[in-house]
Design a protein around this motif. Structure first.
Motif, PDB file in Angstrom:
ATOM      1  N   HIS A  98    -117.348  26.151  19.250  1.00  0.00           N
ATOM      2  CA  HIS A  98    -116.385  26.020  20.344  1.00  0.00           C
ATOM      3  C   HIS A  98    -117.034  26.710  21.539  1.00  0.00           C
ATOM      4  O   HIS A  98    -117.102  27.936  21.607  1.00  0.00           O
ATOM      5  N   ASN A  99    -117.533  25.923  22.468  1.00  0.00           N
ATOM      6  CA  ASN A  99    -118.312  26.473  23.579  1.00  0.00           C
ATOM      7  C   ASN A  99    -117.422  27.150  24.616  1.00  0.00           C
ATOM      8  O   ASN A  99    -116.373  26.608  24.990  1.00  0.00           O
ATOM      9  N   LEU A 100    -117.874  28.303  25.099  1.00  0.00           N
ATOM     10  CA  LEU A 100    -117.213  28.916  26.248  1.00  0.00           C
ATOM     11  C   LEU A 100    -117.522  28.131  27.521  1.00  0.00           C
ATOM     12  O   LEU A 100    -116.819  28.261  28.514  1.00  0.00           O
ATOM     13  N   PRO A 117    -125.697  26.950  21.436  1.00  0.00           N
ATOM     14  CA  PRO A 117    -126.283  25.705  21.940  1.00  0.00           C
ATOM     15  C   PRO A 117    -126.457  25.801  23.455  1.00  0.00           C
ATOM     16  O   PRO A 117    -125.510  26.121  24.174  1.00  0.00           O
ATOM     17  N   MET A 118    -127.675  25.518  23.929  1.00  0.00           N
ATOM     18  CA  MET A 118    -127.956  25.488  25.360  1.00  0.00           C
ATOM     19  C   MET A 118    -128.022  24.039  25.814  1.00  0.00           C
ATOM     20  O   MET A 118    -128.937  23.298  25.465  1.00  0.00           O
ATOM     21  N   ASN A 119    -127.025  23.635  26.580  1.00  0.00           N
ATOM     22  CA  ASN A 119    -126.992  22.306  27.187  1.00  0.00           C
ATOM     23  C   ASN A 119    -127.353  22.417  28.664  1.00  0.00           C
ATOM     24  O   ASN A 119    -127.080  23.441  29.310  1.00  0.00           O
ATOM     25  N   PHE A 120    -127.927  21.348  29.202  1.00  0.00           N
ATOM     26  CA  PHE A 120    -128.186  21.245  30.637  1.00  0.00           C
ATOM     27  C   PHE A 120    -127.429  20.024  31.137  1.00  0.00           C
ATOM     28  O   PHE A 120    -127.433  18.977  30.491  1.00  0.00           O
ATOM     29  N   LEU A 121    -126.761  20.169  32.274  1.00  0.00           N
ATOM     30  CA  LEU A 121    -125.896  19.087  32.742  1.00  0.00           C
ATOM     31  C   LEU A 121    -126.648  17.766  32.866  1.00  0.00           C
ATOM     32  O   LEU A 121    -127.671  17.672  33.532  1.00  0.00           O
ATOM     33  N   ASP A 122    -126.108  16.775  32.194  1.00  0.00           N
ATOM     34  CA  ASP A 122    -126.533  15.382  32.326  1.00  0.00           C
ATOM     35  C   ASP A 122    -125.373  14.686  33.026  1.00  0.00           C
ATOM     36  O   ASP A 122    -124.383  14.330  32.387  1.00  0.00           O
ATOM     37  N   PRO A 123    -125.429  14.535  34.349  1.00  0.00           N
ATOM     38  CA  PRO A 123    -124.257  14.036  35.094  1.00  0.00           C
ATOM     39  C   PRO A 123    -123.835  12.651  34.619  1.00  0.00           C
ATOM     40  O   PRO A 123    -124.617  11.706  34.656  1.00  0.00           O
ATOM     41  N   GLU A 170    -119.111  31.250  10.440  1.00  0.00           N
ATOM     42  CA  GLU A 170    -120.053  31.641  11.479  1.00  0.00           C
ATOM     43  C   GLU A 170    -119.585  31.076  12.823  1.00  0.00           C
ATOM     44  O   GLU A 170    -119.067  29.962  12.898  1.00  0.00           O
ATOM     45  N   VAL A 171    -119.779  31.854  13.874  1.00  0.00           N
ATOM     46  CA  VAL A 171    -119.380  31.461  15.225  1.00  0.00           C
ATOM     47  C   VAL A 171    -120.554  30.809  15.941  1.00  0.00           C
ATOM     48  O   VAL A 171    -121.651  31.360  15.995  1.00  0.00           O
ATOM     49  N   CYS A 172    -120.302  29.626  16.482  1.00  0.00           N
ATOM     50  CA  CYS A 172    -121.272  28.912  17.311  1.00  0.00           C
ATOM     51  C   CYS A 172    -120.623  28.694  18.671  1.00  0.00           C
ATOM     52  O   CYS A 172    -119.572  28.059  18.760  1.00  0.00           O
ATOM     53  N   SER A 173    -121.242  29.216  19.731  1.00  0.00           N
ATOM     54  CA  SER A 173    -120.666  29.050  21.062  1.00  0.00           C
ATOM     55  C   SER A 173    -121.752  29.140  22.112  1.00  0.00           C
ATOM     56  O   SER A 173    -122.560  30.060  22.105  1.00  0.00           O
ATOM     57  N   GLY A 174    -121.761  28.166  23.001  1.00  0.00           N
ATOM     58  CA  GLY A 174    -122.727  28.163  24.097  1.00  0.00           C
ATOM     59  C   GLY A 174    -122.088  27.532  25.313  1.00  0.00           C
ATOM     60  O   GLY A 174    -120.936  27.782  25.622  1.00  0.00           O
ATOM     61  N   GLY A 175    -122.861  26.681  25.981  1.00  0.00           N
ATOM     62  CA  GLY A 175    -122.315  26.043  27.156  1.00  0.00           C
ATOM     63  C   GLY A 175    -123.346  25.205  27.874  1.00  0.00           C
ATOM     64  O   GLY A 175    -124.353  24.801  27.298  1.00  0.00           O
TER      65      GLY A 175
END
Length: 323
Positions: A166-168, A232-238, A200-205
Motif C-alpha cells: 500500500h504505497n504512501l 517500490p520506486m516508480n517514476f511517473l509515466d504520464p 511484511e509491509v511494502c510501501s513506496g511511491g
C-alpha cells in the motif's frame, strides 16, 4: 565540516543508519560531477546491508480499472477519461500468470485490484486465487487491494498472503495535490494494520508527480519511518486522460539521485524498480540504478503500462553480476 558523502559513508554504509531529511536533501542536490561516486556509495551500502542478490517479482491485476479514487497519476480511476476500462481475471488466468512468473526465477507474485478497499466478494476471490496458486506454484504471494481494516488484514494473512503493498505515494505535505478522495493518514493506518497482523509491509511511491526536491527528501524520510520491508520506486509515466498527463518525465540524473537517496535513507530495505523505470531510465539507466542502490525489480509488464520483456530485465541483472 564533513561532506554529505562522508556523513553517508559513516551513517548508512558503516552503521546501517538512514540519513535524515536534511541530509537526504543534500544527496538529492549532489552535483553532476559527483553523481558517479554517490551511486557507488549507495551500491556499496546495498551490498553491505542487503547482500548481492536481486529479487525478481511478477505482478498481475485481478481487477483493472473502475476505481472510485482520484489518484491524479492513475489511469485506473473511474473518474477520468482514460483508455483503461474495468476488466477482471479468473482464477485459472491468475494461476497461469503465477506459473509464468515463477519461470523467470521470480520469488514473489503480487495480486492487485483497483479498489478503495476489498469487499467480501473480492476477498473471497483472492482467497480462491491464493489457494489455487499455492497448490501449483512454489512462490510467495503478496497483495495490493487498497485500504485495510485490522480484520481484513488478518483474513489476508490467514489466506497465505505474506506481504502487503500500500504505497504512501508521495510526501505527506504534497499528498493533497495528488489525491483528494482519501488521506495520507488513511494509507499509513493500513500499513499499521498490516504490520500488526504479521505481514511484511511494502510501501513506496512515485517520483516526478510535481513534488519539490525538499518534498522528495521528506517522502524518503517518511517511508524510512514506516520501516517497510520493501519499497517500490516508480517514476511517473504520464497517462492519457489523467490530470498528470502533461507532466514531464523525470530527468535521468535526477532519477538516479532519488535512487541513491532512498537507499541511503533505508540501508537494509528491499528497493525495487517498478513502473516507469524503462521509460525514464532506459536500459543503461536501469543498469546504473542496479549499481546504485536498487536490489529488486518487477520483471515484465505492470498494471496498465508495458514494461520491458522479462528476458531483458533478467539480462540486465545478469550483466551487473559479472561487472
Amino acid at each position: 565540516m564533513n561532506s554529505i558523502r562522508e556523513i553517508a559513508a559513516d551513517k548508512a554504509y558503516e552503521r546501517g543508519i538512514g540519513l535524515n531529511q536534511e541530509e537526504l536533501l543534500e544527496v538529492l542536490n549532489t552535483p553532476e560531477d559527483q553523481l558517479k561516486e554517490l551511486l557507488e556509495l549507495a551500491h556499496q551500502t546495498r551490498l553491505r546491508w542487503c547482500g548481492d542478490g536481486v529479487e525478481v517479482e511478477g505482478i498481475i491485476s485481478l481487477k483493472t480499472g473502475g476505481c472510485p479514487e482520484d489518484c491524479h497519476f492513475c489511469s485506473q480511476s473511474g473518474l477520468f477519461e482514460s483508455p483503461v476500462r474495468a476488466v477482471t481475471l479468473d482464477i485459472a488466468e491468475l494461476v497461469e500468470a503465477a506459473k509464468q512468473t515463477e519461470k523467470t526465477g521470480a520469488t514473489e507474485f503480487c495480486i492487485v485490484a483497483a479498489v478503495k478497499s476489498p469487499d467480501e466478494r473480492l476477498l473471497d476471490q483472492v482467497a480462491q486465487a491464493v489457494a489455487a496458486i499455492l497448490a501449483e506454484v512454489d512462490i510467495n504471494i503478496s497483495a495490493s487491494l487498497g485500504t485495510l481494516t485490522r480484520e481484513k488484514a488478518q483474513r489476508l494473512r490467514e489466506m497465505g498472503v505474506h506481504r502487503y503493498n500500500h504505497n504512501l505515494e508521495t510526501a505527506r505535505s504534497f499528498f493533497p495535490n495528488v489525491v483528494t478522495t482519501h488521506t495520507w493518514e488513511e494509507r499509513q493506518e493500513t500499513l499499521d494494520n498490516v504490520r500488526a497482523e504479521g505481514m511484511e509491509v511494502c510501501s513506496g511511491g512515485i517520483i516526478g508527480l510535481g513534488e519539490t526536491l525538499e518534498q522528495r527528501a521528506e517522502f524518503a524520510a517518511q517511508l524510512a519511518a514506516v520501516d517497510p520491508k520493501e519499497v517500490p520506486m516508480n517514476f511517473l509515466d504520464p497517462r492519457p486522460g489523467t490530470p498528470f498527463a502533461q507532466r514531464p518525465l523525470v530527468p535521468v540524473g535526477e532519477a538516479l539521485r532519488a535512487v541513491a537517496a532512498f537507499r541511503l535513507a533505508m540501508p537494509s530495505t528491499t528497493l525495487r524498480f517498478a513502473g516507469g523505470t524503462e521509460l525514464v531510465l532506459g536500459d543503461d539507466g536501469t543498469e546504473a540504478g542496479l549499481l546504485g542502490g536498487i536490489n529488486a525489480v518487477i520483471a515484465g509488464n505492470y498494471l496498465t503500462t508495458l514494461g520491458r520483456p522479462a528476458e531483458r530485465d533478467l539480462d540486465i541483472i545478469e550483466k551487473i553480476r559479472v561487472l
